[in-house]
Each structure stands twice: as C-alpha cells, then as structure tokens.
Motif scaffolding. Sequence first.
Motif, PDB file in Angstrom:
ATOM      1  N   GLY A   1      36.700  57.263  23.537  1.00 19.29           N
ATOM      2  CA  GLY A   1      36.217  58.534  23.008  1.00 19.29           C
ATOM      3  C   GLY A   1      37.184  59.675  23.239  1.00 19.29           C
ATOM      4  N   VAL A   2      38.231  59.456  24.029  1.00 19.11           N
ATOM      5  CA  VAL A   2      39.222  60.497  24.344  1.00 19.11           C
ATOM      6  C   VAL A   2      40.483  60.230  23.542  1.00 19.11           C
ATOM      7  CG1 VAL A   2      40.614  61.573  26.151  1.00 19.11           C
ATOM      8  CG2 VAL A   2      38.296  60.779  26.669  1.00 19.11           C
ATOM      9  N   GLY A   3      40.822  61.131  22.621  1.00 18.53           N
ATOM     10  CA  GLY A   3      42.003  60.899  21.802  1.00 18.53           C
ATOM     11  C   GLY A   3      42.766  62.145  21.432  1.00 18.53           C
ATOM     12  N   GLY A   4      42.346  63.294  21.941  1.00 17.53           N
ATOM     13  CA  GLY A   4      42.936  64.557  21.507  1.00 17.53           C
ATOM     14  C   GLY A   4      44.350  64.850  21.963  1.00 17.53           C
ATOM     15  N   PRO A   5      44.723  64.553  23.211  1.00 18.26           N
ATOM     16  CA  PRO A   5      46.045  64.955  23.690  1.00 18.26           C
ATOM     17  C   PRO A   5      47.231  64.493  22.852  1.00 18.26           C
ATOM     18  CG  PRO A   5      44.653  64.448  25.540  1.00 18.26           C
ATOM     19  CD  PRO A   5      43.877  64.078  24.315  1.00 18.26           C
ATOM     20  N   PRO A   6      47.291  63.244  22.346  1.00 19.63           N
ATOM     21  CA  PRO A   6      48.448  62.892  21.510  1.00 19.63           C
ATOM     22  C   PRO A   6      48.603  63.805  20.295  1.00 19.63           C
ATOM     23  CG  PRO A   6      47.267  60.920  22.157  1.00 19.63           C
ATOM     24  CD  PRO A   6      46.406  62.077  22.563  1.00 19.63           C
ATOM     25  N   LEU A   7      47.493  64.164  19.672  1.00 16.19           N
ATOM     26  CA  LEU A   7      47.560  65.066  18.515  1.00 16.19           C
ATOM     27  C   LEU A   7      47.920  66.481  18.948  1.00 16.19           C
ATOM     28  CD1 LEU A   7      44.419  63.889  16.498  1.00 16.19           C
ATOM     29  CD2 LEU A   7      46.804  63.216  16.197  1.00 16.19           C
ATOM     30  N   ALA A   8      47.372  66.909  20.076  1.00 16.51           N
ATOM     31  CA  ALA A   8      47.702  68.246  20.571  1.00 16.51           C
ATOM     32  C   ALA A   8      49.175  68.352  20.919  1.00 16.51           C
ATOM     33  CB  ALA A   8      46.839  68.579  21.789  1.00 16.51           C
ATOM     34  N   LEU A   9      49.757  67.263  21.436  1.00 10.98           N
ATOM     35  CA  LEU A   9      51.182  67.274  21.748  1.00 10.98           C
ATOM     36  C   LEU A   9      52.015  67.509  20.499  1.00 10.98           C
ATOM     37  CD1 LEU A   9      51.532  64.309  24.266  1.00 10.98           C
ATOM     38  CD2 LEU A   9      51.893  66.733  24.738  1.00 10.98           C
TER      39      LEU A   9
ATOM     40  N   MET B   1      26.466  56.254  26.602  1.00 13.27           N
ATOM     41  CA  MET B   1      26.723  57.170  25.492  1.00 13.27           C
ATOM     42  C   MET B   1      28.155  57.042  24.965  1.00 13.27           C
ATOM     43  SD  MET B   1      24.777  60.680  26.606  1.00 13.27           S
ATOM     44  CE  MET B   1      25.011  61.342  24.960  1.00 13.27           C
ATOM     45  N   LEU B   2      28.981  56.324  25.702  1.00 14.54           N
ATOM     46  CA  LEU B   2      30.393  56.229  25.333  1.00 14.54           C
ATOM     47  C   LEU B   2      30.714  54.853  24.776  1.00 14.54           C
ATOM     48  CD1 LEU B   2      31.778  57.923  28.565  1.00 14.54           C
ATOM     49  CD2 LEU B   2      31.501  58.988  26.327  1.00 14.54           C
ATOM     50  N   PRO B   3      31.537  54.786  23.745  1.00 11.27           N
ATOM     51  CA  PRO B   3      32.120  55.922  23.025  1.00 11.27           C
ATOM     52  C   PRO B   3      31.313  56.360  21.802  1.00 11.27           C
ATOM     53  CG  PRO B   3      33.166  53.922  22.288  1.00 11.27           C
ATOM     54  CD  PRO B   3      32.137  53.494  23.315  1.00 11.27           C
ATOM     55  N   LEU B   4      30.265  55.603  21.404  1.00 15.10           N
ATOM     56  CA  LEU B   4      29.646  55.833  20.095  1.00 15.10           C
ATOM     57  C   LEU B   4      28.987  57.201  19.988  1.00 15.10           C
ATOM     58  CD1 LEU B   4      29.120  54.699  17.306  1.00 15.10           C
ATOM     59  CD2 LEU B   4      27.022  53.657  18.175  1.00 15.10           C
ATOM     60  N   ALA B   5      28.144  57.577  20.952  1.00 14.56           N
ATOM     61  CA  ALA B   5      27.466  58.868  20.869  1.00 14.56           C
ATOM     62  C   ALA B   5      28.478  60.011  20.853  1.00 14.56           C
ATOM     63  CB  ALA B   5      26.494  59.030  22.035  1.00 14.56           C
ATOM     64  N   LEU B   6      29.531  59.886  21.653  1.00 12.21           N
ATOM     65  CA  LEU B   6      30.577  60.908  21.667  1.00 12.21           C
ATOM     66  C   LEU B   6      31.240  61.037  20.302  1.00 12.21           C
ATOM     67  CD1 LEU B   6      32.507  62.890  23.003  1.00 12.21           C
ATOM     68  CD2 LEU B   6      33.787  60.945  23.904  1.00 12.21           C
TER      69      LEU B   6
ATOM     70  N   GLY C   1      39.451  59.603  11.570  1.00  7.96           N
ATOM     71  CA  GLY C   1      39.436  58.509  12.530  1.00  7.96           C
ATOM     72  C   GLY C   1      38.060  58.224  13.084  1.00  7.96           C
ATOM     73  N   GLU C   2      37.273  59.267  13.326  1.00  7.45           N
ATOM     74  CA  GLU C   2      35.939  59.067  13.885  1.00  7.45           C
ATOM     75  C   GLU C   2      35.046  58.296  12.926  1.00  7.45           C
ATOM     76  OE1 GLU C   2      36.531  63.184  16.290  1.00  7.45           O
ATOM     77  OE2 GLU C   2      35.263  63.150  14.510  1.00  7.45           O
ATOM     78  N   LEU C   3      35.126  58.620  11.656  1.00  3.48           N
ATOM     79  CA  LEU C   3      34.303  57.914  10.672  1.00  3.48           C
ATOM     80  C   LEU C   3      34.676  56.427  10.622  1.00  3.48           C
ATOM     81  CD1 LEU C   3      34.261  60.578   7.819  1.00  3.48           C
ATOM     82  CD2 LEU C   3      32.403  59.993   9.378  1.00  3.48           C
ATOM     83  N   VAL C   4      35.981  56.145  10.683  1.00  2.00           N
ATOM     84  CA  VAL C   4      36.434  54.755  10.686  1.00  2.00           C
ATOM     85  C   VAL C   4      35.983  54.045  11.966  1.00  2.00           C
ATOM     86  CG1 VAL C   4      38.458  53.246  10.718  1.00  2.00           C
ATOM     87  CG2 VAL C   4      38.411  55.234   9.199  1.00  2.00           C
ATOM     88  N   SER C   5      36.137  54.705  13.110  1.00  2.70           N
ATOM     89  CA  SER C   5      35.764  54.091  14.386  1.00  2.70           C
ATOM     90  C   SER C   5      34.265  53.829  14.456  1.00  2.70           C
ATOM     91  CB  SER C   5      36.189  54.999  15.546  1.00  2.70           C
ATOM     92  OG  SER C   5      37.589  55.080  15.647  1.00  2.70           O
TER      93      SER C   5
END
Length: 223
Positions: free
Chosen positions: A128-136, A30-35, A157-161
């Motif tokens: 599929g994990v990318g949130g922490p840099p933005l949260a920082l 399921m990773l990373p596409l389904a996520l 970013g998700e649409l591009v990925s």
Amino acid sequence: MIVAGFVQGLSGIGFALIFAPVAGLLDAAMLPLALLVLMVPVNAYVVWRERSAVDWHGFRWIGIARVASTPLGLVVLTAVPESRLGLLIGAATVLAAIISLIAPDFHPSRAAFLGAGLATGLSETATGVGGPPLALVYQHSPAPRLRSTVAASFLLGELVSIALLLARGVGDVGSVLDAAWLAPALVIGLLLSSQVHHRIDSKRLRLLVLVFALVSGVVLMLS
C-alpha cells in the motif's frame, strides 16, 4: 485519516506513509486493499483539482511500468505470512522515507520514470506504500505538477492493483466496507487541504511527512 487526506492534498504524497503504519498497528487486515480503495477518491480529486498541471509525458512512461510490475507486488504479498506483514510494511515505509530524504537533485529522464513506475507497482501492490519513488522523480518540479502527476499515476495503478487483488482473492468485501466507514474523515481532510494547498510550503511539509514515516515505520517493525 483526516491528517492523511490533508497531507496528500497539500503535497501529493504522504497518505500511505501516514495511514499504512497506523493501520498496520491497529488492524493489519485493512492492508493493502482497504488502503488502495481509500486512495482512489483521494487521487481522483487531486487530479481533477489540478488537471491543467499534469505531466502527461512522464505519466505515460510511469503508467506503463506501473501496470507491468503489479503482478510482482501480488507475488510478494501472497508469499509473506500475515503475521509478518507489519514488518514488511514498516520496512518498506522506513526505506522509502530514507531514500526520499537523501536523494540528490536530478532532472528526470525516461529511465527515471520507468524505474519509479516499477518500484511503485511492486511496493504499492504488496504494502500500500508507493509514493516515495514518484515523489523522488518530481521532487524538484513545481508543486502543482508534482501533486497532479503523482496523483494520476497513483490512480491508474490503484485501479489495476485493486482489480488484480480481488481477482486473486486477496481481500474481500469486508475490506471495502472498512474503507467506506473512514470515507467521511477522508473527505474532511481533502476539503481542508483545498483551502490552503496553494499557500503551504510543500518542501517543509514533505520533510515532516517523511520524519513521521520514519518514526511510525520503526514502531511498526518493533511491534
């Protein structure tokens, strides 16, 4: 999925940190596409709900770097054997959580926005994990600004990925169907978050999310 949608709707991060390690343990295919497919409606909803709070200045610089670094994430993904994908996802989750926990206070600059976009494009496309840099970058901003701007950056970013992954044959229609059967649970989590998001201490919730990420990431690495 219900918990992941609920936490993302409350704090603006946490969806991938919660779901990716669990998916890695149960069904790594399921990773990373389904996520990534599941995260599109999550972030579209958050952007729409709090559209007046989006920091469009930061979003512009994050988006430029996010799009530019997406091919690097694809290179990492195709270079790692499927048998080692769980180890990569677990390590990325643990590292991201640790950085988020120990990062000092700062006021984001253009360089910080660009750096967060680059890191997110690389890690989110590969794992599929990318949130922490933005949260920082936005961790000391008002909660509505953090949630809405991080969601807008994710959505782009998700649409591009997704487009790039499908074009390169990484994932297939089966991955999209895997995401579809989880959609009802996702909707429940988002609806629950919309009832209480304005009353929850997002800092405390963020800490709980990161602790969970550390534990689940370590379990995934050991497995």
